[in-house]
Scaffold this motif. Structure first.
Motif, PDB file in Angstrom:
ATOM      1  N   VAL A   1       0.788  -1.071   0.089  1.00  0.00           N
ATOM      2  CA  VAL A   1      -0.109  -0.039  -0.060  1.00  0.00           C
ATOM      3  C   VAL A   1       0.836   1.271   0.059  1.00  0.00           C
ATOM      4  O   VAL A   1       0.794   2.163  -0.868  1.00  0.00           O
ATOM      5  CB  VAL A   1      -0.905   0.011   1.196  1.00  0.00           C
ATOM      6  CG1 VAL A   1      -1.577   1.265   1.424  1.00  0.00           C
ATOM      7  CG2 VAL A   1      -1.972  -1.220   0.968  1.00  0.00           C
ATOM      8  N   VAL A   2       1.886   1.044   0.901  1.00  0.00           N
ATOM      9  CA  VAL A   2       2.836   2.464   0.983  1.00  0.00           C
ATOM     10  C   VAL A   2       3.402   2.486  -0.326  1.00  0.00           C
ATOM     11  O   VAL A   2       3.661   3.835  -0.846  1.00  0.00           O
ATOM     12  CB  VAL A   2       3.366   2.354   2.136  1.00  0.00           C
ATOM     13  CG1 VAL A   2       4.793   3.287   2.080  1.00  0.00           C
ATOM     14  CG2 VAL A   2       2.815   2.570   3.420  1.00  0.00           C
ATOM     15  N   GLY A   3       4.250   1.391  -0.567  1.00  0.00           N
ATOM     16  CA  GLY A   3       4.972   1.546  -1.970  1.00  0.00           C
ATOM     17  C   GLY A   3       4.015   1.983  -3.074  1.00  0.00           C
ATOM     18  O   GLY A   3       4.700   2.855  -3.932  1.00  0.00           O
ATOM     19  N   MET A   4       2.999   1.543  -3.207  1.00  0.00           N
ATOM     20  CA  MET A   4       1.903   1.922  -4.362  1.00  0.00           C
ATOM     21  C   MET A   4       1.594   3.692  -4.269  1.00  0.00           C
ATOM     22  O   MET A   4       1.773   4.184  -5.070  1.00  0.00           O
ATOM     23  CB  MET A   4       0.978   1.047  -4.882  1.00  0.00           C
ATOM     24  CG  MET A   4       1.099  -0.136  -5.124  1.00  0.00           C
ATOM     25  SD  MET A   4       2.211  -0.047  -6.839  1.00  0.00           S
ATOM     26  CE  MET A   4       1.109   0.648  -7.966  1.00  0.00           C
ATOM     27  N   SER A   5       1.540   3.953  -3.108  1.00  0.00           N
ATOM     28  CA  SER A   5       1.108   5.200  -2.791  1.00  0.00           C
ATOM     29  C   SER A   5       2.288   6.292  -2.927  1.00  0.00           C
ATOM     30  O   SER A   5       2.068   7.641  -3.210  1.00  0.00           O
ATOM     31  CB  SER A   5       0.532   5.496  -1.125  1.00  0.00           C
ATOM     32  OG  SER A   5      -0.349   4.833  -0.853  1.00  0.00           O
ATOM     33  N   THR A   6       3.432   5.808  -2.933  1.00  0.00           N
ATOM     34  CA  THR A   6       4.743   6.489  -3.053  1.00  0.00           C
ATOM     35  C   THR A   6       4.657   7.206  -4.480  1.00  0.00           C
ATOM     36  O   THR A   6       5.471   8.299  -4.871  1.00  0.00           O
ATOM     37  CB  THR A   6       6.043   6.012  -2.879  1.00  0.00           C
ATOM     38  OG1 THR A   6       6.055   4.863  -3.585  1.00  0.00           O
ATOM     39  CG2 THR A   6       5.980   5.661  -1.125  1.00  0.00           C
ATOM     40  N   VAL A   7       4.123   6.527  -5.441  1.00  0.00           N
ATOM     41  CA  VAL A   7       3.857   7.051  -6.904  1.00  0.00           C
ATOM     42  C   VAL A   7       3.347   8.444  -7.088  1.00  0.00           C
ATOM     43  O   VAL A   7       3.525   8.969  -8.054  1.00  0.00           O
ATOM     44  CB  VAL A   7       3.367   6.024  -7.783  1.00  0.00           C
ATOM     45  CG1 VAL A   7       1.755   6.058  -8.019  1.00  0.00           C
ATOM     46  CG2 VAL A   7       3.760   6.041  -8.995  1.00  0.00           C
ATOM     47  N   VAL A   8       2.552   8.950  -5.965  1.00  0.00           N
ATOM     48  CA  VAL A   8       1.899  10.195  -5.989  1.00  0.00           C
ATOM     49  C   VAL A   8       2.993  11.172  -5.897  1.00  0.00           C
ATOM     50  O   VAL A   8       2.722  12.181  -6.952  1.00  0.00           O
ATOM     51  CB  VAL A   8       0.978  10.536  -4.873  1.00  0.00           C
ATOM     52  CG1 VAL A   8       0.704  11.640  -4.566  1.00  0.00           C
ATOM     53  CG2 VAL A   8      -0.329   9.311  -4.708  1.00  0.00           C
ATOM     54  N   ALA A   9       4.132  10.979  -5.371  1.00  0.00           N
ATOM     55  CA  ALA A   9       5.223  12.035  -5.290  1.00  0.00           C
ATOM     56  C   ALA A   9       5.579  12.362  -6.790  1.00  0.00           C
ATOM     57  O   ALA A   9       5.747  13.397  -7.493  1.00  0.00           O
ATOM     58  CB  ALA A   9       6.281  11.533  -4.639  1.00  0.00           C
ATOM     59  N   PRO A  10       5.897  11.227  -7.826  1.00  0.00           N
ATOM     60  CA  PRO A  10       6.559  11.638  -8.849  1.00  0.00           C
ATOM     61  C   PRO A  10       5.692  11.892  -9.884  1.00  0.00           C
ATOM     62  O   PRO A  10       5.776  13.037 -10.673  1.00  0.00           O
ATOM     63  CB  PRO A  10       7.378  10.344  -9.444  1.00  0.00           C
ATOM     64  CG  PRO A  10       6.805   9.310  -8.564  1.00  0.00           C
ATOM     65  CD  PRO A  10       6.474  10.018  -7.206  1.00  0.00           C
TER      66      PRO A  10
END
Length: 167
Positions: A107-116
């Motif tokens: 969940v966190v890994g996929m959520s981090t795509v928001v930043a780029p």
């Protein structure tokens, strides 16, 4: 070890490990499919322009180079990974890091795509979610898969950390 120190040590270990897994994924793609990974010098270049009041570029590759941009970019890349690991632990707790499960890491890994998608790509001149790139759908899919690899890395690094530092 007190819990605050344990939190910092585990966040550093998990974030560093997860970022390394993501970089290994990028290296695999480069060697097997000739897909180049992000040039982290661009991240350093972007950050290096901040003191000059420049936060967005029409094309980061054509922006003036900054002295030390490559090491700055790589340090930022790993620091961001550590911050995301700390965020995961802040939400799911230190107990998650002591006995990790896969779902929170993904969940966190996929959520981090928001930043780029919504910060870095627009600031680099690639548009929101790579909308100004040659093939936005492919760029988005690569971004999602890369950040999924970061999520897998969060889990794997947490397992390793839990094994190294059992409580």
């Amino acid at each position: 070890m007190n819990e605050q120190l344990e939190f910092v040590v585990r966040a550093a270990a998990i974030g560093t490990g997860a970022t390394a897994v993501m970089d290994l994924w990028g290296l695999f793609l480069k060697r097997t499919l000739a897909i180049p990974p992000l040039d982290y010098a661009w991240v350093g270049r972007w950050i290096g322009h901040f003191p000059r009041g420049r936060f967005a570029h029409a094309n980061i590759a054509q922006a003036p180079r900054i002295r030390g941009e490559t090491p700055v970019g790589w340090v930022a890349h790993y620091t961001i990974g550590i911050v995301f690991a700390a965020l995961l632990m802040a939400v799911w707790g230190l107990d998650w890091a002591r006995d990790p499960t896969l779902l929170p890491a993904l969940v966190v890994g996929m959520s981090t795509v928001v930043a780029p998608f919504f910060i870095m790509q627009p600031a680099f001149g690639a548009g929101i979610a790579a909308s100004k790139t040659h093939n936005p759908s492919t760029a988005r899919l690569r971004g999602l898969i890369t950040h999924l690899s970061f999520g897998v890395g969060l889990y794997a690094a947490a397992l390793f950390s839990a094994h190294l530092f059992p409580i």
